[in-house]
Motif scaffolding. Structure first.
Motif, PDB file in Angstrom:
ATOM      1  N   GLY A 116       0.794  -1.222   0.000  1.00  0.00           N
ATOM      2  CA  GLY A 116       0.000   0.000   0.000  1.00  0.00           C
ATOM      3  C   GLY A 116       0.828   1.275   0.000  1.00  0.00           C
ATOM      4  N   VAL A 117       2.146   1.154   0.167  1.00  0.00           N
ATOM      5  CA  VAL A 117       3.017   2.324   0.067  1.00  0.00           C
ATOM      6  C   VAL A 117       3.175   2.656  -1.411  1.00  0.00           C
ATOM      7  N   THR A 118       2.885   3.885  -1.758  1.00  0.00           N
ATOM      8  CA  THR A 118       2.857   4.299  -3.164  1.00  0.00           C
ATOM      9  C   THR A 118       4.101   5.084  -3.560  1.00  0.00           C
ATOM     10  N   ALA A 119       4.285   5.206  -4.876  1.00  0.00           N
ATOM     11  CA  ALA A 119       5.387   6.020  -5.391  1.00  0.00           C
ATOM     12  C   ALA A 119       5.229   7.469  -4.947  1.00  0.00           C
ATOM     13  N   GLU A 120       4.020   7.969  -4.872  1.00  0.00           N
ATOM     14  CA  GLU A 120       3.802   9.349  -4.417  1.00  0.00           C
ATOM     15  C   GLU A 120       4.263   9.521  -2.976  1.00  0.00           C
ATOM     16  N   ALA A 121       3.994   8.543  -2.115  1.00  0.00           N
ATOM     17  CA  ALA A 121       4.473   8.615  -0.734  1.00  0.00           C
ATOM     18  C   ALA A 121       5.996   8.640  -0.698  1.00  0.00           C
ATOM     19  N   VAL A 122       6.627   7.810  -1.510  1.00  0.00           N
ATOM     20  CA  VAL A 122       8.092   7.781  -1.562  1.00  0.00           C
ATOM     21  C   VAL A 122       8.628   9.124  -2.061  1.00  0.00           C
ATOM     22  N   ARG A 123       7.996   9.700  -3.081  1.00  0.00           N
ATOM     23  CA  ARG A 123       8.448  11.006  -3.600  1.00  0.00           C
ATOM     24  C   ARG A 123       8.364  12.087  -2.523  1.00  0.00           C
ATOM     25  N   ARG A 124       7.316  12.074  -1.719  1.00  0.00           N
ATOM     26  CA  ARG A 124       7.194  13.071  -0.649  1.00  0.00           C
ATOM     27  C   ARG A 124       8.337  12.939   0.346  1.00  0.00           C
ATOM     28  N   ILE A 125       8.738  11.710   0.626  1.00  0.00           N
ATOM     29  CA  ILE A 125       9.827  11.469   1.567  1.00  0.00           C
ATOM     30  C   ILE A 125      11.162  11.863   0.945  1.00  0.00           C
ATOM     31  N   THR A 126      11.409  11.439  -0.290  1.00  0.00           N
ATOM     32  CA  THR A 126      12.708  11.697  -0.918  1.00  0.00           C
ATOM     33  C   THR A 126      12.903  13.165  -1.271  1.00  0.00           C
ATOM     34  N   ALA A 127      11.850  13.940  -1.282  1.00  0.00           N
ATOM     35  CA  ALA A 127      11.984  15.382  -1.524  1.00  0.00           C
ATOM     36  C   ALA A 127      12.836  16.047  -0.443  1.00  0.00           C
ATOM     37  N   HIS A 128      12.989  15.385   0.683  1.00  0.00           N
ATOM     38  CA  HIS A 128      13.753  15.933   1.811  1.00  0.00           C
ATOM     39  C   HIS A 128      15.121  15.267   1.951  1.00  0.00           C
ATOM     40  N   ALA A 129      15.566  14.565   0.917  1.00  0.00           N
ATOM     41  CA  ALA A 129      16.819  13.806   0.992  1.00  0.00           C
ATOM     42  C   ALA A 129      18.033  14.712   1.118  1.00  0.00           C
ATOM     43  N   SER A 130      18.916  14.319   1.999  1.00  0.00           N
ATOM     44  CA  SER A 130      20.241  14.930   2.148  1.00  0.00           C
ATOM     45  C   SER A 130      21.064  13.926   2.945  1.00  0.00           C
ATOM     46  N   PRO A 131      22.377  14.088   2.972  1.00  0.00           N
ATOM     47  CA  PRO A 131      23.200  13.152   3.750  1.00  0.00           C
ATOM     48  C   PRO A 131      22.854  13.136   5.242  1.00  0.00           C
ATOM     49  N   ALA A 132      22.307  14.232   5.762  1.00  0.00           N
ATOM     50  CA  ALA A 132      21.993  14.320   7.192  1.00  0.00           C
ATOM     51  C   ALA A 132      20.528  14.026   7.511  1.00  0.00           C
ATOM     52  N   ALA A 133      19.716  13.735   6.516  1.00  0.00           N
ATOM     53  CA  ALA A 133      18.268  13.601   6.717  1.00  0.00           C
ATOM     54  C   ALA A 133      17.864  12.300   7.393  1.00  0.00           C
ATOM     55  N   LEU A 134      16.855  12.408   8.217  1.00  0.00           N
ATOM     56  CA  LEU A 134      16.095  11.264   8.735  1.00  0.00           C
ATOM     57  C   LEU A 134      14.638  11.638   8.542  1.00  0.00           C
ATOM     58  N   VAL A 135      13.926  10.889   7.697  1.00  0.00           N
ATOM     59  CA  VAL A 135      12.549  11.238   7.346  1.00  0.00           C
ATOM     60  C   VAL A 135      11.694   9.980   7.413  1.00  0.00           C
ATOM     61  N   MET A 136      10.492  10.127   7.952  1.00  0.00           N
ATOM     62  CA  MET A 136       9.548   9.007   8.004  1.00  0.00           C
ATOM     63  C   MET A 136       8.200   9.453   7.475  1.00  0.00           C
ATOM     64  N   GLY A 137       7.475   8.502   6.931  1.00  0.00           N
ATOM     65  CA  GLY A 137       6.110   8.760   6.526  1.00  0.00           C
ATOM     66  C   GLY A 137       5.228   8.935   7.748  1.00  0.00           C
ATOM     67  N   GLY A 138       4.278   9.853   7.648  1.00  0.00           N
ATOM     68  CA  GLY A 138       3.352  10.095   8.739  1.00  0.00           C
ATOM     69  C   GLY A 138       1.949   9.649   8.362  1.00  0.00           C
ATOM     70  N   TYR A 139       1.287   9.015   9.314  1.00  0.00           N
ATOM     71  CA  TYR A 139      -0.090   8.552   9.147  1.00  0.00           C
ATOM     72  C   TYR A 139      -0.894   9.101  10.320  1.00  0.00           C
ATOM     73  N   ARG A 140      -1.270  10.372  10.193  1.00  0.00           N
ATOM     74  CA  ARG A 140      -1.923  11.132  11.260  1.00  0.00           C
ATOM     75  C   ARG A 140      -1.050  11.165  12.505  1.00  0.00           C
ATOM     76  N   GLU A 141      -1.373  10.385  13.498  1.00  0.00           N
ATOM     77  CA  GLU A 141      -0.631  10.425  14.767  1.00  0.00           C
ATOM     78  C   GLU A 141       0.493   9.397  14.830  1.00  0.00           C
ATOM     79  N   ARG A 142       0.747   8.678  13.749  1.00  0.00           N
ATOM     80  CA  ARG A 142       1.690   7.569  13.784  1.00  0.00           C
ATOM     81  C   ARG A 142       2.784   7.732  12.740  1.00  0.00           C
ATOM     82  N   ARG A 143       4.008   7.349  13.112  1.00  0.00           N
ATOM     83  CA  ARG A 143       5.127   7.306  12.173  1.00  0.00           C
ATOM     84  C   ARG A 143       5.097   5.969  11.440  1.00  0.00           C
ATOM     85  N   GLY A 144       5.587   5.958  10.196  1.00  0.00           N
ATOM     86  CA  GLY A 144       5.603   4.702   9.459  1.00  0.00           C
ATOM     87  C   GLY A 144       6.525   4.752   8.254  1.00  0.00           C
ATOM     88  N   HIS A 145       6.258   3.897   7.315  1.00  0.00           N
ATOM     89  CA  HIS A 145       7.071   3.780   6.094  1.00  0.00           C
ATOM     90  C   HIS A 145       6.461   4.580   4.964  1.00  0.00           C
TER      91      HIS A 145
END
Length: 191
Positions: free
Chosen positions: A105-134
């Protein structure tokens, strides 16, 4: 920024009754589905970590990109994450976005939103309202620390809990529910 996609697909799927990399969903194996999601999201390179039934996955998967076999796959997801990050050390990737094979159920659009913040120092997680996820993005500066704490089935969880993480909402375009037993693949929403 060069972003690598990393699919963790090494487990035996004991609760499922077979390795989930070999489970068919919507006409293709989950391993192919996860790799395609990362490719469709624009990852510069995609690497799939295999383990249980690796030879069978390689024989049956129609469109797998680069693969690496985790010889310690029985010890849990942590060793697969370490195996993947070690293999990516040989690349010029500045970050890696991690996707588990059993989350169709993880989509390419979800991945694009995450990778938009890519940098060597980044730590980014998908958010599902009140929960962190993939998906989860790990900047290259964090790979050694993540690898040092990735044990058993905990993956990057312990490392991420002790560091500042950017949460990017993706719940409107994705579902990161893992499919642990036969029958719950039909619960995948079309996003």
């Amino acid at each position: 920024m060069s972003v690598a996609g990393l699919v963790l697909a090494a487990g035996a799927g004991r609760r499922y009754g077979m390795p989930k990399a070999l489970v068919e969903h919507e006409g293709r194996l989950l391993a192919d589905h996860a790799a395609a999601t990362l490719r469709d999201a624009g990852c510069d390179r995609v690497l799939v970590v295999l383990g249980a039934a690796a030879d069978e996955v390689l024989a049956k998967a129609a469109d797998l990109p680069d693969t690496v076999v985790n010889p310690d796959w029985q010890t849990g997801m942590g060793s697969s994450l370490r195996t993947g990050l070690t293999a990516l050390e040989e690349t010029d990737a500045t970050a890696a976005v991690v996707l588990l094979v059993d989350m169709p159920g993880v989509t390419a659009e979800a991945v694009r939103r995450i990778t938009a913040h890519a940098s060597p120092a980044a730590l980014v997680m998908g958010g599902y309202r009140e929960r962190r996820g993939h998906p989860v993005l790990l900047g290259r500066e964090h790979w050694a620390g993540v690898a040092a704490t990735a044990v058993g089935d905990r993956g990057a969880r312990d490392y991420l809990r002790t560091h500042e993480v950017l949460i990017v909402e993706v719940g409107d375009v994705a579902d990161d529910e893992d499919r642990d037993v036969p029958g719950n693949l039909s619960a995948v929403d079309d996003h």
